[in-house]
Design an enzyme around this catalytic site. Structure first.
Site, mmCIF file in Angstrom:
data_model
loop_
_atom_site.group_PDB
_atom_site.id
_atom_site.type_symbol
_atom_site.label_atom_id
_atom_site.label_comp_id
_atom_site.label_asym_id
_atom_site.label_seq_id
_atom_site.Cartn_x
_atom_site.Cartn_y
_atom_site.Cartn_z
ATOM 1 N N SER A 54 -60.524 44.643 4.195
ATOM 2 C CA SER A 54 -61.873 45.192 4.262
ATOM 3 C C SER A 54 -61.986 45.987 5.545
ATOM 4 C CB SER A 54 -62.926 44.082 4.200
ATOM 5 O OG SER A 54 -62.685 43.093 5.186
ATOM 6 N N GLU A 82 -64.683 47.922 8.571
ATOM 7 C CA GLU A 82 -66.002 48.075 9.182
ATOM 8 C C GLU A 82 -66.184 49.505 9.683
ATOM 9 O OE1 GLU A 82 -67.886 45.069 11.901
ATOM 10 O OE2 GLU A 82 -67.698 46.721 13.343
ATOM 11 N N THR A 90 -72.287 48.700 10.515
ATOM 12 C CA THR A 90 -72.840 47.926 11.622
ATOM 13 C C THR A 90 -74.262 48.331 11.983
ATOM 14 O OG1 THR A 90 -72.090 49.431 13.359
ATOM 15 C CG2 THR A 90 -70.526 47.763 12.604
ATOM 16 N N ARG A 142 -76.981 37.376 14.792
ATOM 17 C CA ARG A 142 -78.115 37.337 15.719
ATOM 18 C C ARG A 142 -78.347 38.716 16.310
ATOM 19 N NH1 ARG A 142 -77.592 34.964 21.598
ATOM 20 N NH2 ARG A 142 -76.769 37.092 21.779
ATOM 21 N N GLY A 143 -77.265 39.350 16.728
ATOM 22 C CA GLY A 143 -77.352 40.673 17.320
ATOM 23 C C GLY A 143 -77.318 40.633 18.837
ATOM 24 N N ASP A 144 -76.864 41.732 19.431
ATOM 25 C CA ASP A 144 -76.820 41.846 20.883
ATOM 26 C C ASP A 144 -78.189 42.225 21.425
ATOM 27 O OD1 ASP A 144 -74.064 41.332 20.985
ATOM 28 O OD2 ASP A 144 -73.608 43.439 20.559
ATOM 29 N N ASP A 156 -68.523 26.811 19.842
ATOM 30 C CA ASP A 156 -68.367 27.931 18.906
ATOM 31 C C ASP A 156 -68.078 27.433 17.492
ATOM 32 O OD1 ASP A 156 -68.825 30.296 20.348
ATOM 33 O OD2 ASP A 156 -66.847 30.227 21.254
ATOM 34 N N LYS A 198 -73.815 27.829 10.710
ATOM 35 C CA LYS A 198 -74.106 29.048 9.961
ATOM 36 C C LYS A 198 -73.602 28.950 8.521
ATOM 37 C CE LYS A 198 -72.353 31.858 13.162
ATOM 38 N NZ LYS A 198 -72.007 33.117 13.891
ATOM 39 N N GLN A 251 -64.306 37.892 15.524
ATOM 40 C CA GLN A 251 -64.128 38.918 16.545
ATOM 41 C C GLN A 251 -62.632 39.213 16.658
ATOM 42 O OE1 GLN A 251 -64.788 41.589 18.152
ATOM 43 N NE2 GLN A 251 -66.662 40.728 19.054
ATOM 44 N N PHE A 269 -64.287 46.482 26.031
ATOM 45 C CA PHE A 269 -64.989 45.751 24.985
ATOM 46 C C PHE A 269 -64.532 44.301 24.937
ATOM 47 C CE2 PHE A 269 -65.619 44.897 20.278
ATOM 48 C CZ PHE A 269 -66.979 44.650 20.425
ATOM 49 N N HIS A 308 -59.766 41.912 8.049
ATOM 50 C CA HIS A 308 -60.940 42.779 8.196
ATOM 51 C C HIS A 308 -60.703 43.706 9.385
ATOM 52 C CE1 HIS A 308 -65.093 44.026 7.802
ATOM 53 N NE2 HIS A 308 -65.330 43.726 9.076
#
Length: 288
Positions: A7, A9, A40, A99-101, A152, A159, A170, A210, A259
């Site tokens: 897959s 992104e 994204t 959740r998002g940054d 984690d 979730k 990640q 990053f 991915h």
């Protein structure tokens, strides 16, 4: 070596030139028959409208299974679920719930006064609609906000228990990092799929920065190899070799799904897929 399911992104374009680049990326990678592609959200929800438009366009024009990212940032519960409903009405059945940054300039996530306070709450609400296949993020290296790796794993389990169907990790640099995480998840009773996230490194300086921001461990040998490759102008060659070897190690360790984070630059991802024996099987129709 068996061929994994793959897959990809993408991120939504902000300019006309970026729109052409996204479409070129789709045309390059779609023939590899991905099981889905995701689009994204920008940090702080900054590309919310762009994401919605890109998801809708890709779903209609490409014939691909498109997953939309959805975050909790800077929106009420009603607004967030209305966005999800928009995706559903467009025929999109897959969501990557995050959740998002925090928005730019903020050090930590602060929930909207009427919003979801965590990804678990968002997942629960999406699961109640029974409209989506829900994917979530996972961290094989410790998340910067987590107390430790056990936290984690516990959070990922929460979730998945809330209704998520699959986790996407990640990126990381060594297969052993993923295997340790996979084993810890299994020990914690997690039995849903955990798919390793792969970053083909187009630009070492950008990938290095990053990695530091998101807590990804950079092995000394990787740093040294890329520093030399950049000096010798062989960065792409090294990136292809390292990424292919990483994927091969994962497959040999029982991984059957990968991915790829493409950064809308498809050539390196395509080359790695070719090296793994994943070759074009479909042609993308031209869109008028």
């Amino acid at each position: 070596m068996s061929k994994p399911e793959i897959s990809f992104e993408f991120f939504p374009p902000k300019t006309l030139e970026a729109s052409f680049r996204l479409w070129d990326t789709v045309q390059t990678l779609a023939p590899l028959d991905p099981r889905f592609v995701s689009v994204t959200y920008g940090a702080g929800g900054t590309t919310r409208e762009l994401t919605r438009d890109a998801v809708s366009t890709l779903h209609k024009s490409s014939g691909l299974n498109v997953a939309a990212h959805l975050t909790c940032v800077d929106a009420s519960r009603q607004e967030t679920l209305e966005i999800a409903d928009t995706f559903a009405r467009a025929g999109v059945q897959d969501i990557v719930a995050l959740r998002g940054d925090p928005p730019k300039g903020q050090d930590k996530f602060v929930p909207h006064p009427d919003g979801f306070t965590s990804s678990v709450e968002l997942i629960e609400a999406l699961a109640e609609t029974e409209m989506f296949n829900i994917r979530v993020g996972a961290y094989p290296d410790k998340h910067p906000e987590a107390a430790d790796m056990a936290a984690d794993v516990d959070w990922l389990k929460a979730k998945l228990d809330a209704g998520a169907d699959e986790a996407l990790t990640q990126f990381f640099f060594e297969a052993e990092t993923f295997f340790r995480f996979r084993d810890a998840c299994a020990k914690a009773g997690i039995d849903k799929p955990i798919v390793p996230g792969i970053l083909p490194i187009e630009n070492w300086a950008g990938a290095r920065n990053f990695a530091k921001r998101c807590g990804t461990h950079i092995p000394v040998w990787v740093e040294q190899a890329f520093e030399k490759a950049v000096r010798d102008e062989r960065e792409d060659l090294l990136a292809t070799a390292i990424c292919t070897e990483l994927c091969s190690d994962l497959i040999e360790g029982g991984v059957n799904k990968l991915h790829f984070y493409t950064l809308n630059r498809p050539e390196l991802t395509r080359d790695v897929c070719f090296a793994l024996g994943i070759t074009p099987s479909v042609e993308l129709e031209n869109v008028a």
